[in-house]
Design a protein around this motif. Sequence first.
Motif, PDB file in Angstrom:
ATOM      1  N   ASP A 118       0.842  -1.201   0.000  1.00 26.98           N
ATOM      2  CA  ASP A 118       0.000   0.000   0.000  1.00 26.98           C
ATOM      3  C   ASP A 118       0.880   1.256   0.000  1.00 26.98           C
ATOM      4  N   SER A 119       1.791   1.350  -0.960  1.00 26.76           N
ATOM      5  CA  SER A 119       2.746   2.450  -1.014  1.00 26.76           C
ATOM      6  C   SER A 119       2.038   3.801  -1.044  1.00 26.76           C
ATOM      7  N   GLN A 120       2.618   4.750  -0.311  1.00 26.43           N
ATOM      8  CA  GLN A 120       2.048   6.090  -0.183  1.00 26.43           C
ATOM      9  C   GLN A 120       3.046   7.137  -0.682  1.00 26.43           C
ATOM     10  N   PRO A 121       2.548   8.287  -1.138  1.00 28.87           N
ATOM     11  CA  PRO A 121       3.475   9.344  -1.580  1.00 28.87           C
ATOM     12  C   PRO A 121       4.511   9.707  -0.514  1.00 28.87           C
ATOM     13  N   GLY A 122       4.136   9.603   0.745  1.00 28.62           N
ATOM     14  CA  GLY A 122       5.069   9.882   1.838  1.00 28.62           C
ATOM     15  C   GLY A 122       6.190   8.874   1.954  1.00 28.62           C
ATOM     16  N   ASP A 123       6.065   7.757   1.240  1.00 27.15           N
ATOM     17  CA  ASP A 123       7.145   6.760   1.228  1.00 27.15           C
ATOM     18  C   ASP A 123       8.238   7.129   0.225  1.00 27.15           C
ATOM     19  N   SER A 124       7.982   8.134  -0.577  1.00 24.95           N
ATOM     20  CA  SER A 124       8.961   8.546  -1.577  1.00 24.95           C
ATOM     21  C   SER A 124      10.249   8.974  -0.878  1.00 24.95           C
ATOM     22  N   ALA A 125      11.315   8.275  -1.160  1.00 25.37           N
ATOM     23  CA  ALA A 125      12.591   8.475  -0.477  1.00 25.37           C
ATOM     24  C   ALA A 125      13.619   7.594  -1.164  1.00 25.37           C
ATOM     25  N   THR A 126      14.842   7.659  -0.672  1.00 25.76           N
ATOM     26  CA  THR A 126      15.875   6.736  -1.125  1.00 25.76           C
ATOM     27  C   THR A 126      16.038   5.645  -0.084  1.00 25.76           C
ATOM     28  N   TYR A 127      16.076   4.417  -0.528  1.00 28.84           N
ATOM     29  CA  TYR A 127      16.183   3.269   0.362  1.00 28.84           C
ATOM     30  C   TYR A 127      17.520   2.563   0.137  1.00 28.84           C
ATOM     31  N   PHE A 128      18.190   2.280   1.241  1.00 28.03           N
ATOM     32  CA  PHE A 128      19.461   1.578   1.188  1.00 28.03           C
ATOM     33  C   PHE A 128      19.348   0.263   1.955  1.00 28.03           C
ATOM     34  N   CYS A 129      19.781  -0.824   1.337  1.00 24.37           N
ATOM     35  CA  CYS A 129      19.979  -2.038   2.111  1.00 24.37           C
ATOM     36  C   CYS A 129      21.412  -2.011   2.634  1.00 24.37           C
ATOM     37  N   ALA A 130      21.662  -2.780   3.651  1.00 19.99           N
ATOM     38  CA  ALA A 130      23.006  -2.852   4.225  1.00 19.99           C
ATOM     39  C   ALA A 130      23.219  -4.236   4.804  1.00 19.99           C
ATOM     40  N   ALA A 131      24.476  -4.552   5.031  1.00 20.72           N
ATOM     41  CA  ALA A 131      24.832  -5.826   5.639  1.00 20.72           C
ATOM     42  C   ALA A 131      25.970  -5.587   6.615  1.00 20.72           C
ATOM     43  N   ARG A 132      25.897  -6.285   7.749  1.00 19.43           N
ATOM     44  CA  ARG A 132      26.913  -6.132   8.784  1.00 19.43           C
ATOM     45  C   ARG A 132      27.796  -7.358   8.792  1.00 19.43           C
ATOM     46  N   ARG A 133      29.081  -7.125   8.981  1.00 19.91           N
ATOM     47  CA  ARG A 133      30.023  -8.235   9.020  1.00 19.91           C
ATOM     48  C   ARG A 133      31.063  -8.016  10.088  1.00 19.91           C
ATOM     49  N   GLY A 134      31.811  -9.045  10.335  1.00 22.16           N
ATOM     50  CA  GLY A 134      32.927  -8.921  11.259  1.00 22.16           C
ATOM     51  C   GLY A 134      32.561  -9.394  12.649  1.00 22.16           C
ATOM     52  N   VAL A 135      33.530  -9.419  13.491  1.00 25.14           N
ATOM     53  CA  VAL A 135      33.318  -9.830  14.868  1.00 25.14           C
ATOM     54  C   VAL A 135      33.882  -8.776  15.787  1.00 25.14           C
ATOM     55  N   GLY A 136      33.275  -8.668  16.949  1.00 25.28           N
ATOM     56  CA  GLY A 136      33.771  -7.723  17.928  1.00 25.28           C
ATOM     57  C   GLY A 136      33.872  -6.323  17.383  1.00 25.28           C
TER      58      GLY A 136
END
Lengths: 112, 114
Positions: free
Chosen positions: B79-97
């Motif tokens: 149900d996408s809305q005009p207010g959802d208009s934006a830039t979307y970034f996916c990300a991934a986390r890696r590493g330890v500690g």
Amino acid sequence: EADIYQTPRYLVIGTGKKITLECSQTMGHDKMYWYQQDPGMELHLIHYSYGVNSTEKGDLSSESTVSRIRTEHFPLTLESARPSHTSQYLCASIPASNTEAFFGQGTRLTVV
Amino acid sequence: QQQVKQSPQSLIVQKGGISIINCAYENTAFDYFPWYQQFPGKGPALLIAIRPDVSEKKEGRFTISFNKSAKQFSLHIMDSQPGDSATYFCAARRGVGSARQLTFGSGTQLTVLP
């Protein structure tokens, strides 16, 4: 709302000038990051710090330098600005849980 | 080398439609996959996140689907809305500690038409 602040928000500066972009956070986060955001949106990591007196270069080569003398403060410096440095610079901090990155609003730098 | 590949670069959806943004990764060391939403003039802000032991996470109109075997994850905006208009970034986390850090995708500029 995240307590991470960047100043200035916008900066237009002449070639050859030295500039420092400020980033401060009041959340006590050890990990802080600087990203450069291209006009086409992509975020590139240029510097990061895991705590006081710890700084590392990121994935994208940058002529800028950073310092971390205090936990809450992570300034980025360009000794001699060039037009190629024109970009948006985003500062972020991450808590020890590593679950969420909090971003500042960014500094849009234009070097003329 | 881009470790997290995001597509499409831009997306236009009619109001009420479903927006779908896809990301793929190679590094099996990634252990946390957040999505960030960025409005013009603002820094990115966390929208929703998932860990690899879960195949789907839903928060309101936003759903992450995660396929560990294919090393892919996607964001669905119902149900996408005009207010959802934006830039979307996916990300991934890696590493330890203390070596953990986020790797971002290249971003998707979403426009929801009224």
